[in-house]
Enzyme design. Sequence first.
Site, PDB file in Angstrom:
ATOM      1  N   ARG A 159       0.817  -1.221   0.000  1.00  0.00           N
ATOM      2  CA  ARG A 159       0.000   0.000   0.000  1.00  0.00           C
ATOM      3  C   ARG A 159       0.853   1.274   0.000  1.00  0.00           C
ATOM      4  NH1 ARG A 159      -3.902  -1.804   4.920  1.00  0.00           N
ATOM      5  NH2 ARG A 159      -2.129  -3.170   5.339  1.00  0.00           N
TER       6      ARG A 159
HETATM    7  C1  UD1 Z   1      -2.953  -4.890  11.840  1.00  0.00           C
HETATM    8  C2  UD1 Z   1      -3.919  -5.610  12.805  1.00  0.00           C
HETATM    9  C3  UD1 Z   1      -5.088  -4.679  13.132  1.00  0.00           C
HETATM   10  C4  UD1 Z   1      -4.538  -3.391  13.758  1.00  0.00           C
HETATM   11  C5  UD1 Z   1      -3.471  -2.735  12.861  1.00  0.00           C
HETATM   12  C6  UD1 Z   1      -2.753  -1.635  13.635  1.00  0.00           C
HETATM   13  C7  UD1 Z   1      -3.824  -8.037  12.360  1.00  0.00           C
HETATM   14  C8  UD1 Z   1      -4.506  -9.199  11.732  1.00  0.00           C
HETATM   15  N1  UD1 Z   1      -4.421  -6.842  12.191  1.00  0.00           N
HETATM   16  O1  UD1 Z   1      -3.632  -4.611  10.624  1.00  0.00           O
HETATM   17  O2  UD1 Z   1      -5.974  -5.303  14.064  1.00  0.00           O
HETATM   18  O3  UD1 Z   1      -5.594  -2.482  14.012  1.00  0.00           O
HETATM   19  O4  UD1 Z   1      -2.452  -3.700  12.467  1.00  0.00           O
HETATM   20  O5  UD1 Z   1      -1.904  -0.871  12.812  1.00  0.00           O
HETATM   21  O6  UD1 Z   1      -2.786  -8.218  12.984  1.00  0.00           O
HETATM   22  N2  UD1 Z   1       3.437  -8.572   8.669  1.00  0.00           N
HETATM   23  C9  UD1 Z   1       4.346  -9.610   8.576  1.00  0.00           C
HETATM   24  N3  UD1 Z   1       3.961 -10.760   7.941  1.00  0.00           N
HETATM   25  C10 UD1 Z   1       2.714 -10.950   7.436  1.00  0.00           C
HETATM   26  C11 UD1 Z   1       1.793  -9.871   7.527  1.00  0.00           C
HETATM   27  C12 UD1 Z   1       2.184  -8.701   8.156  1.00  0.00           C
HETATM   28  O7  UD1 Z   1       5.486  -9.504   9.053  1.00  0.00           O
HETATM   29  O8  UD1 Z   1       2.457 -12.026   6.887  1.00  0.00           O
HETATM   30  C13 UD1 Z   1       3.859  -7.322   9.345  1.00  0.00           C
HETATM   31  C14 UD1 Z   1       3.837  -6.102   8.448  1.00  0.00           C
HETATM   32  O9  UD1 Z   1       5.122  -5.927   7.874  1.00  0.00           O
HETATM   33  C15 UD1 Z   1       3.483  -4.981   9.431  1.00  0.00           C
HETATM   34  C16 UD1 Z   1       2.677  -5.685  10.517  1.00  0.00           C
HETATM   35  O10 UD1 Z   1       2.958  -7.070  10.400  1.00  0.00           O
HETATM   36  O11 UD1 Z   1       4.641  -4.406  10.018  1.00  0.00           O
HETATM   37  C17 UD1 Z   1       1.168  -5.452  10.408  1.00  0.00           C
HETATM   38  O12 UD1 Z   1       0.709  -5.908   9.145  1.00  0.00           O
HETATM   39  P1  UD1 Z   1      -0.331  -5.046   8.269  1.00  0.00           P
HETATM   40  O13 UD1 Z   1      -0.588  -5.815   7.021  1.00  0.00           O
HETATM   41  O14 UD1 Z   1       0.119  -3.637   8.168  1.00  0.00           O
HETATM   42  O15 UD1 Z   1      -1.635  -5.158   9.206  1.00  0.00           O
HETATM   43  P2  UD1 Z   1      -2.843  -4.108   9.291  1.00  0.00           P
HETATM   44  O16 UD1 Z   1      -3.767  -4.361   8.155  1.00  0.00           O
HETATM   45  O17 UD1 Z   1      -2.308  -2.744   9.477  1.00  0.00           O
HETATM   46 MG    MG Z   2      -0.415  -1.930   9.196  1.00  0.00          MG
END
Ligand code: UD1
Ligand code: MG
Length: 247
Positions: free
Chosen positions: A21
Amino acid sequence: MNAPPTSPIAAIVLAAGKGSRMGSDLHKVLHPLKGRPMLGHLLDSLARVDAARIVLVVGAGREQIERAYPDIPKVVQREQLGTADAVRAAEAELGDFPGTVLILYGDVPLIAPDTMRRLCAALAGDVVLAVLGFRPADTRAYGRLVTAPDGSLARIVEHADAGEEERRIGLCNSGVMAVRGDVLFPLLARVGCANAKGEYYLTDIVALARADGHRVAIVEAGELEVSGINSREELAALEARLADAVP
Ligand code: UD1
Ligand code: MG
């Protein structure tokens, strides 16, 4: 008087997501905020809470993170299957950690050391998990915190899965959690992916912990400190608000 002994803290920082994004080749957590990479803010704060261990979960674009932070221990999440799967990638390093595991998201970079300590301190007795919540002016796509009658946390519902009524909840998930080390990985092993995104959500461990008879605490923080950054618009908006807040 001596301070009471506190449980050692291990931090897991999630930074394996592609950050698509952001629409940029630069890794999301390396984008500068207040003149420093987002990830740098978190690592500085962790140094101030004296975390005994730090494990950075990397995946997509990991060579950029390796170049920027060569000395931080890392584990690789091979496929980006969701935040629960990302935390599981750290099990080989922290599966037998005897203290508190603090989970941080690389895209939620401004958590103050005091807030980290406050969250960890919420673990006591039957409280094995504590979630950092906040009440943003705009709830955007944040997960919503569904409370139990006693004020503890019942479950987290992701925006994509929430019904109309749940979307009206103003109390949101910052993503930051403190979990007792011995319960974290067994809980993660039970998380499934039957949801709107087909991902393994870290947020599902709340309902699982409660089903086991544990209590989950909510600790609240201010919006500026816990804003998540998923797009360049969100990054620019946070920079602008920080500039207004700090003369
Ligand atoms: C997530 C939370 C949401 C919260 C929000 C706060 C979950 C399911 N949702 O959503 O409840 O309100 O953050 O900002 O956790 N990442 C990995 N591996 C993956 C997926 C993500 O390392 O497979 C890392 C990303 O790099 C990032 C973090 O985890 O730093 C959060 O992932 P992101 O996809 O941004 O989650 P949100 O949709 O923001
Ligand atoms: Mg996030």
